[in-house]
Design an enzyme around this catalytic site. Structure first.
Site, PDB file in Angstrom:
ATOM      1  N   GLN A  99       0.664  -1.075  -0.100  1.00  0.00           N
ATOM      2  CA  GLN A  99      -0.113   0.060  -0.085  1.00  0.00           C
ATOM      3  C   GLN A  99       0.917   1.309  -0.051  1.00  0.00           C
ATOM      4  O   GLN A  99       1.726   1.386   0.884  1.00  0.00           O
ATOM      5  CB  GLN A  99      -0.784   0.196   1.272  1.00  0.00           C
ATOM      6  CG  GLN A  99      -1.916   1.119   1.091  1.00  0.00           C
ATOM      7  CD  GLN A  99      -2.760   1.177   2.380  1.00  0.00           C
ATOM      8  OE1 GLN A  99      -2.493   0.490   3.411  1.00  0.00           O
ATOM      9  NE2 GLN A  99      -3.818   1.941   2.459  1.00  0.00           N
ATOM     10  N   HIS A 105      -7.788   2.170  -1.222  1.00  0.00           N
ATOM     11  CA  HIS A 105      -8.356   2.286  -2.797  1.00  0.00           C
ATOM     12  C   HIS A 105      -8.135   0.945  -3.321  1.00  0.00           C
ATOM     13  O   HIS A 105      -7.394  -0.137  -2.785  1.00  0.00           O
ATOM     14  CB  HIS A 105      -7.047   3.031  -3.540  1.00  0.00           C
ATOM     15  CG  HIS A 105      -5.527   2.666  -3.259  1.00  0.00           C
ATOM     16  ND1 HIS A 105      -5.008   2.922  -2.179  1.00  0.00           N
ATOM     17  CD2 HIS A 105      -4.976   2.063  -4.215  1.00  0.00           C
ATOM     18  CE1 HIS A 105      -3.776   2.641  -2.093  1.00  0.00           C
ATOM     19  NE2 HIS A 105      -3.555   2.210  -3.465  1.00  0.00           N
ATOM     20  N   HIS A 107      -7.688  -1.057  -6.746  1.00  0.00           N
ATOM     21  CA  HIS A 107      -7.218  -1.136  -8.137  1.00  0.00           C
ATOM     22  C   HIS A 107      -8.192  -2.055  -8.953  1.00  0.00           C
ATOM     23  O   HIS A 107      -8.368  -3.222  -8.704  1.00  0.00           O
ATOM     24  CB  HIS A 107      -6.050  -1.738  -8.396  1.00  0.00           C
ATOM     25  CG  HIS A 107      -4.778  -0.917  -7.683  1.00  0.00           C
ATOM     26  ND1 HIS A 107      -4.011  -0.025  -8.422  1.00  0.00           N
ATOM     27  CD2 HIS A 107      -4.289  -0.866  -6.391  1.00  0.00           C
ATOM     28  CE1 HIS A 107      -3.230   0.688  -7.661  1.00  0.00           C
ATOM     29  NE2 HIS A 107      -3.357   0.181  -6.304  1.00  0.00           N
TER      30      HIS A 107
END
Length: 145
Positions: A99, A105, A107
């Site tokens: 990270q 987040h 992907h």
């Protein structure tokens, strides 16, 4: 910092507030979907919560549901727009897991035969069955409590 506030030095919070540039492809009240600065391929997008959530362990169910719904929409959009041969959905929490931005987040990465993405999983190895049984037991006990 609590998860209810934007991180002053968080690039993804800056994108959410409009103070950092981004190629935004979708947004909801709770999420943003945009191209990373250095995508693996065209079609590689990130889905993030608008509010600052450091990692998976700070994620609440409502935000997880919103992020998950947008990941699914992004996956379908990537497939329709770019026709990949496969797809990776990757969420990494913690530096040891790669990270690089301390804001949760996900992907969504289109994959093609022979692309530049590394092999995701290591070669299989033999694991002690007693260790696996102990792990399963500990996880069951934790989930039941």
């Amino acid at each position: 910092m609590t998860a209810d506030h934007h991180g002053a030095d968080c690039v993804f919070c800056g994108i959410a507030t409009g103070t950092e540039p981004a190629r935004i492809v979708a947004g909801t009240a709770d999420t943003l979907t945009f191209l990373p600065r250095n995508p693996v391929h065209p079609g590689h997008v990130l889905v993030v919560p608008r509010r600052h959530v450091r990692d998976i362990w700070e994620l609440d169910e409502k935000t997880a549901t919103a992020v998950g719904a947008e990941v699914l929409k992004a996956a379908h959009a990537v497939r329709a727009a770019h026709r990949p041969e496969g797809l990776n959905i990757i969420q990494s929490s913690g530096a040891v897991a790669t990270q690089s931005v301390p804001h949760l987040h996900v992907h969504v990465v289109p994959r093609y035969e022979g692309d530049r993405m590394p092999q995701l999983w290591p070669d299989p190895t033999e694991t002690d069955p007693e260790l696996l049984d102990d792990s399963a037991r500990r996880l069951r006990e934790t989930l039941e409590s």
